[in-house]
Scaffold this motif. Structure first.
Motif, PDB file in Angstrom:
ATOM      1  N   HIS A 161       0.834  -1.187   0.000  1.00  0.00           N
ATOM      2  CA  HIS A 161       0.000   0.000   0.000  1.00  0.00           C
ATOM      3  C   HIS A 161       0.878   1.250   0.000  1.00  0.00           C
ATOM      4  O   HIS A 161       0.606   2.220  -0.692  1.00  0.00           O
ATOM      5  N   MET A 212      -0.898  -1.613  10.923  1.00  0.00           N
ATOM      6  CA  MET A 212      -1.121  -1.820   9.497  1.00  0.00           C
ATOM      7  C   MET A 212      -1.399  -0.474   8.825  1.00  0.00           C
ATOM      8  O   MET A 212      -2.278   0.278   9.256  1.00  0.00           O
ATOM      9  N   SER A 272      -2.312   2.159   5.681  1.00  0.00           N
ATOM     10  CA  SER A 272      -3.078   2.337   4.456  1.00  0.00           C
ATOM     11  C   SER A 272      -3.227   3.835   4.183  1.00  0.00           C
ATOM     12  O   SER A 272      -3.016   4.662   5.076  1.00  0.00           O
ATOM     13  N   LEU A 278     -13.159   1.716   5.880  1.00  0.00           N
ATOM     14  CA  LEU A 278     -13.395   0.430   6.536  1.00  0.00           C
ATOM     15  C   LEU A 278     -14.685   0.474   7.352  1.00  0.00           C
ATOM     16  O   LEU A 278     -15.503  -0.456   7.306  1.00  0.00           O
ATOM     17  N   CYS A 296     -11.290  -6.774   3.277  1.00  0.00           N
ATOM     18  CA  CYS A 296     -10.019  -7.494   3.066  1.00  0.00           C
ATOM     19  C   CYS A 296      -8.870  -6.507   2.978  1.00  0.00           C
ATOM     20  O   CYS A 296      -9.012  -5.409   2.444  1.00  0.00           O
ATOM     21  N   TRP A 297      -7.741  -6.919   3.530  1.00  0.00           N
ATOM     22  CA  TRP A 297      -6.529  -6.091   3.506  1.00  0.00           C
ATOM     23  C   TRP A 297      -5.652  -6.625   2.376  1.00  0.00           C
ATOM     24  O   TRP A 297      -4.781  -7.455   2.574  1.00  0.00           O
ATOM     25  N   PHE A 355      -4.900   0.898  13.024  1.00  0.00           N
ATOM     26  CA  PHE A 355      -5.084   1.351  11.638  1.00  0.00           C
ATOM     27  C   PHE A 355      -4.283   2.638  11.519  1.00  0.00           C
ATOM     28  O   PHE A 355      -4.611   3.655  12.116  1.00  0.00           O
ATOM     29  N   MET A 379      -3.809 -12.241   1.963  1.00  0.00           N
ATOM     30  CA  MET A 379      -4.441 -11.105   2.624  1.00  0.00           C
ATOM     31  C   MET A 379      -5.242 -11.627   3.812  1.00  0.00           C
ATOM     32  O   MET A 379      -5.446 -12.839   3.957  1.00  0.00           O
ATOM     33  N   ASP A 421      -8.764 -10.521   6.502  1.00  0.00           N
ATOM     34  CA  ASP A 421      -9.905  -9.629   6.688  1.00  0.00           C
ATOM     35  C   ASP A 421      -9.748  -8.919   8.024  1.00  0.00           C
ATOM     36  O   ASP A 421      -9.318  -9.536   9.023  1.00  0.00           O
TER      37      ASP A 421
END
Length: 249
Positions: A45, A83, A85, A104, A113-114, A137, A184, A186
Motif C-alpha cells: 500500500h 497496518m 493504508s 473500513l 479485506c486487507w 489502523f 491477505m 480480513d
C-alpha cells in the motif's frame, strides 16, 4: 554432502603388524540455494522497498540465542499489529487506492479485506495473524500520518485475489493460481482512537526511549519503517494506546 566409500589399505613389512585405516572426510553441508526476489513486485500500500532474500554465507558466527529469541517473539509470536493504508486519494494505473479507516467503517459489517501487500516480510506477518488479534489502523502517505483507530483480525490469511486481476494496480503476472505468492486477511473496525496519534509524536517518544530506555525504543515503525504491516509487542501496543488519553507530547 560429500561422502567417500571404501578405505585405504596399507601393509607394513614382514614381522610387523598389519593395520587398516579408514579416511572419512568431514561432511560439508552446503548452504541451500536461495533466490533473490525482484523489487518490481514488492510494492505494498505504501511500501516500494524490496525484501530480497540474501544468500547464506559460510564462516560467520551464528546469531546469539537471545537475539534469535527476540526476533522470534517480535514476528511469529506477535499478538498486536500496526497496518498502514492511505486515507487520501491516489490514482495508480487508473484506480484510486485510497482506503482510510472511515472507508473500513463504511463497509458492510465494518469488515474488509486487507489486499495489495506486495512485500514478502509483510505478507509473512499477515500469515502469522490470528482471528481476534488487534491492530492499529495507521494512516500513511498523507498530510499527517499517524494512528487513527483500532481494528481486529476477522479472518486469517488466504489468497489475495488482486494478484490475478490485470486491471488491479497490484496485479502480479509472475504469480500463478496454482502457486499464489500473495495473501491477505480480513479486518474489522473496532473504534477510533480518542485522539489521533501523529507520527511526529511517536517519533519524539521513540528518540527519547532510545536514549533513556522505554517501550518504543525498538518500535518497528522506526526500525522497519517501510513495511506496511508490522508486529508490535504488548508493551509497545499498551504504551501507544494509553497516549490517546494523554496530552500530546
Amino acid at each position: 554432502m560429500l561422502t567417500v566409500d571404501g578405505s585405504a589399505h596399507y601393509r607394513m613389512k614382514s614381522n610387523t603388524r598389519a593395520f587398516y585405516k579408514h579416511f572419512l572426510p568431514v561432511p560439508v553441508n552446503m548452504p541451500p540455494k536461495r533466490t533473490t526476489r525482484s523489487s518490481a513486485n514488492n510494492k505494498e500500500h505504501t511500501d516500494e522497498s524490496s525484501e530480497a532474500a540474501a544468500p547464506l554465507k559460510t564462516g560467520k558466527r551464528k546469531r546469539p540465542a537471545a537475539d534469535a529469541k527476540k526476533t522470534n517473539e517480535q514476528t511469529c509470536k506477535a499478538f498486536y499489529w500496526l497496518m498502514k493504508s492511505e486515507p487520501e486519494s491516489r490514482i495508480e494505473n487508473g484506480v484510486d487506492v485510497k482506503f482510510g479507516i472511515e472507508d473500513l467503517k463504511a463497509l458492510p459489517n465494518q469488515t474488509g479485506c486487507w489486499d495489495g501487500v506486495r512485500n514478502y516480510q509483510a505478507r509473512n506477518f499477515m500469515r502469522d495473524m490470528k482471528v481476534g488479534q488487534q491492530a492499529f489502523f495507521y494512516h500513511s502517505n498523507c498530510k499527517e500520518p499517524g494512528i487513527a483507530g483500532l481494528m481486529k483480525i476477522a479472518k486469517e490469511a488466504y489468497v489475495d485475489h488482486t494478484q490475478f486481476d490485470k486491471k488491479d494496480p497490484h496485479y502480479d503476472p509472475s504469480s500463478k493460481p496454482d502457486n499464489p505468492k500473495w495473501s491477505m486477511v480480513d479486518v474489522q473496525f473496532e473504534r477510533m482512537v480518542t485522539r489521533f496519534i501523529p507520527l511526529s509524536e511517536l517519533k519524539k517518544l521513540h528518540m527519547q526511549h532510545k536514549t533513556n530506555g522505554g517501550p518504543l525504543k525498538d518500535m518497528a515503525l522506526f526500525t522497519r519503517a517501510r513495511l506496511s504491516v508490522q508486529p508490535l509487542t504488548a508493551e509497545e501496543f499498551d504504551f501507544v494506546l494509553n497516549l490517546e488519553n494523554e496530552d500530546p507530547v
